[in-house]
Design a protein around this motif. Sequence first.
Motif, PDB file in Angstrom:
ATOM      1  N   THR A  17     -20.713  -9.421  24.032  1.00  0.00           N
ATOM      2  CA  THR A  17     -20.752  -8.240  24.874  1.00  0.00           C
ATOM      3  C   THR A  17     -19.497  -7.445  24.581  1.00  0.00           C
ATOM      4  OG1 THR A  17     -21.885  -9.519  26.581  1.00  0.00           O
ATOM      5  CG2 THR A  17     -20.864  -7.438  27.261  1.00  0.00           C
ATOM      6  N   CYS A  18     -19.645  -6.130  24.486  1.00  0.00           N
ATOM      7  CA  CYS A  18     -18.475  -5.303  24.216  1.00  0.00           C
ATOM      8  C   CYS A  18     -17.549  -5.334  25.428  1.00  0.00           C
ATOM      9  CB  CYS A  18     -18.904  -3.874  23.910  1.00  0.00           C
ATOM     10  SG  CYS A  18     -17.510  -2.745  23.740  1.00  0.00           S
ATOM     11  N   ASP A  19     -16.279  -5.606  25.218  1.00  0.00           N
ATOM     12  CA  ASP A  19     -15.334  -5.704  26.325  1.00  0.00           C
ATOM     13  C   ASP A  19     -14.943  -4.351  26.894  1.00  0.00           C
ATOM     14  OD1 ASP A  19     -15.188  -8.479  26.426  1.00  0.00           O
ATOM     15  OD2 ASP A  19     -13.747  -8.562  24.770  1.00  0.00           O
ATOM     16  N   ASP A  20     -15.400  -3.286  26.239  1.00  0.00           N
ATOM     17  CA  ASP A  20     -15.084  -1.964  26.777  1.00  0.00           C
ATOM     18  C   ASP A  20     -16.300  -1.372  27.500  1.00  0.00           C
ATOM     19  OD1 ASP A  20     -14.023   0.453  27.372  1.00  0.00           O
ATOM     20  OD2 ASP A  20     -13.390   0.947  25.333  1.00  0.00           O
ATOM     21  N   CYS A  21     -17.394  -1.148  26.734  1.00  0.00           N
ATOM     22  CA  CYS A  21     -18.563  -0.527  27.357  1.00  0.00           C
ATOM     23  C   CYS A  21     -19.478  -1.548  28.032  1.00  0.00           C
ATOM     24  CB  CYS A  21     -19.331   0.320  26.353  1.00  0.00           C
ATOM     25  SG  CYS A  21     -20.134  -0.646  25.048  1.00  0.00           S
ATOM     26  N   ARG A  22     -19.163  -2.825  27.878  1.00  0.00           N
ATOM     27  CA  ARG A  22     -19.912  -3.924  28.500  1.00  0.00           C
ATOM     28  C   ARG A  22     -21.341  -4.040  27.987  1.00  0.00           C
ATOM     29  NH1 ARG A  22     -16.012  -6.717  29.539  1.00  0.00           N
ATOM     30  NH2 ARG A  22     -17.466  -8.161  30.505  1.00  0.00           N
ATOM     31  N   LEU A  40     -14.731  -5.416  20.622  1.00  0.00           N
ATOM     32  CA  LEU A  40     -15.343  -4.109  20.872  1.00  0.00           C
ATOM     33  C   LEU A  40     -16.515  -3.866  19.947  1.00  0.00           C
ATOM     34  CD1 LEU A  40     -12.306  -1.654  21.181  1.00  0.00           C
ATOM     35  CD2 LEU A  40     -13.407  -3.009  22.971  1.00  0.00           C
ATOM     36  N   CYS A  41     -17.518  -3.158  20.445  1.00  0.00           N
ATOM     37  CA  CYS A  41     -18.570  -2.697  19.547  1.00  0.00           C
ATOM     38  C   CYS A  41     -17.962  -1.630  18.640  1.00  0.00           C
ATOM     39  CB  CYS A  41     -19.762  -2.152  20.343  1.00  0.00           C
ATOM     40  SG  CYS A  41     -19.427  -0.607  21.191  1.00  0.00           S
ATOM     41  N   LEU A  42     -18.632  -1.344  17.554  1.00  0.00           N
ATOM     42  CA  LEU A  42     -18.059  -0.390  16.594  1.00  0.00           C
ATOM     43  C   LEU A  42     -17.926   0.998  17.193  1.00  0.00           C
ATOM     44  CD1 LEU A  42     -19.561  -1.354  13.129  1.00  0.00           C
ATOM     45  CD2 LEU A  42     -17.599  -2.277  14.367  1.00  0.00           C
ATOM     46  N   SER A  43     -18.810   1.305  18.125  1.00  0.00           N
ATOM     47  CA  SER A  43     -18.749   2.601  18.767  1.00  0.00           C
ATOM     48  C   SER A  43     -17.460   2.723  19.586  1.00  0.00           C
ATOM     49  CB  SER A  43     -19.992   2.788  19.648  1.00  0.00           C
ATOM     50  OG  SER A  43     -19.919   4.023  20.295  1.00  0.00           O
ATOM     51  N   CYS A  44     -17.181   1.722  20.391  1.00  0.00           N
ATOM     52  CA  CYS A  44     -15.947   1.740  21.186  1.00  0.00           C
ATOM     53  C   CYS A  44     -14.721   1.573  20.296  1.00  0.00           C
ATOM     54  CB  CYS A  44     -15.976   0.646  22.251  1.00  0.00           C
ATOM     55  SG  CYS A  44     -17.196   0.956  23.537  1.00  0.00           S
ATOM     56  N   GLY A  45     -14.898   0.905  19.183  1.00  0.00           N
ATOM     57  CA  GLY A  45     -13.792   0.709  18.253  1.00  0.00           C
ATOM     58  C   GLY A  45     -13.556   1.923  17.368  1.00  0.00           C
TER      59      GLY A  45
HETATM   60 ZN   LIG Z   1     -18.615  -0.790  23.328  1.00  0.00          ZN
END
Ligand SMILES: [Zn+2]
Length: 224
Positions: A17-22, A40-45
């Motif tokens: 699970t992405c730790d930013d956008c969950r 992080l997912c690549l989008s949040c990264g």
């Molecule tokens: Zn994310």
Amino acid sequence: MNEVEELKVFISNRDSTCDDCREKLGRKPWITLTREKGALCLSCGDLDHLIFLPSGDAALTRRARKHSTLSAVVLKWSRARNRYERQGLLVEEQALKTAEEECLADEDVRSRQRERDALRRQESDLQYLEIFASRIRELFPGCPKGRELTIAEHACLKYSGRVGRSASAKRLDEEAVRLAVRAHIRHVETDYDRLLARGYDRSDARAHVRGIAERMLESWKAPE
Ligand SMILES: [Zn+2]
């Protein structure tokens, strides 16, 4: 080396699970790890604008990385080898395009180079052929007119295993030239080939034609 450590993207081997956008990222998601925020997912990264260039073409990879302001190496854990293995590179699309163009241009240069080399080889073959032929004429002045070219062609061109291309023939010593002339006489002026065709053993056939071949060789040594 004082390089900035390259960005890494991991192909995770478990649900994440992405730790930013969950957002749940499903199985084997591509994630990047940051010290502050975790996975992080690549989008949040901020890496989701990059495109993936799989490993395999070293030149393309090197160039794409060079042209890419931002790039990240993609790693995947290998259970078999117990280590992360490089899968490829995330690069900017424009960087990859530029890199591809450069590689194509290189390819072009290389093929032109190959053509030039082939041409040069042809020219040197021709020069060598002429030298070989004139050496035959010099050592065997009684050789029928024009025959020296046939012999030289046969001996020199293409077939590296034949006498003309051997190291000694390169030096054009008398023995190499003599061997070429003798082989020619045997094949063209005697029954040698016919005997071989009839199933004669090679050394028997040679013995059979030796006399006539040697006499002709001697006669070619004398001026016409
Ligand atoms: Zn994310």
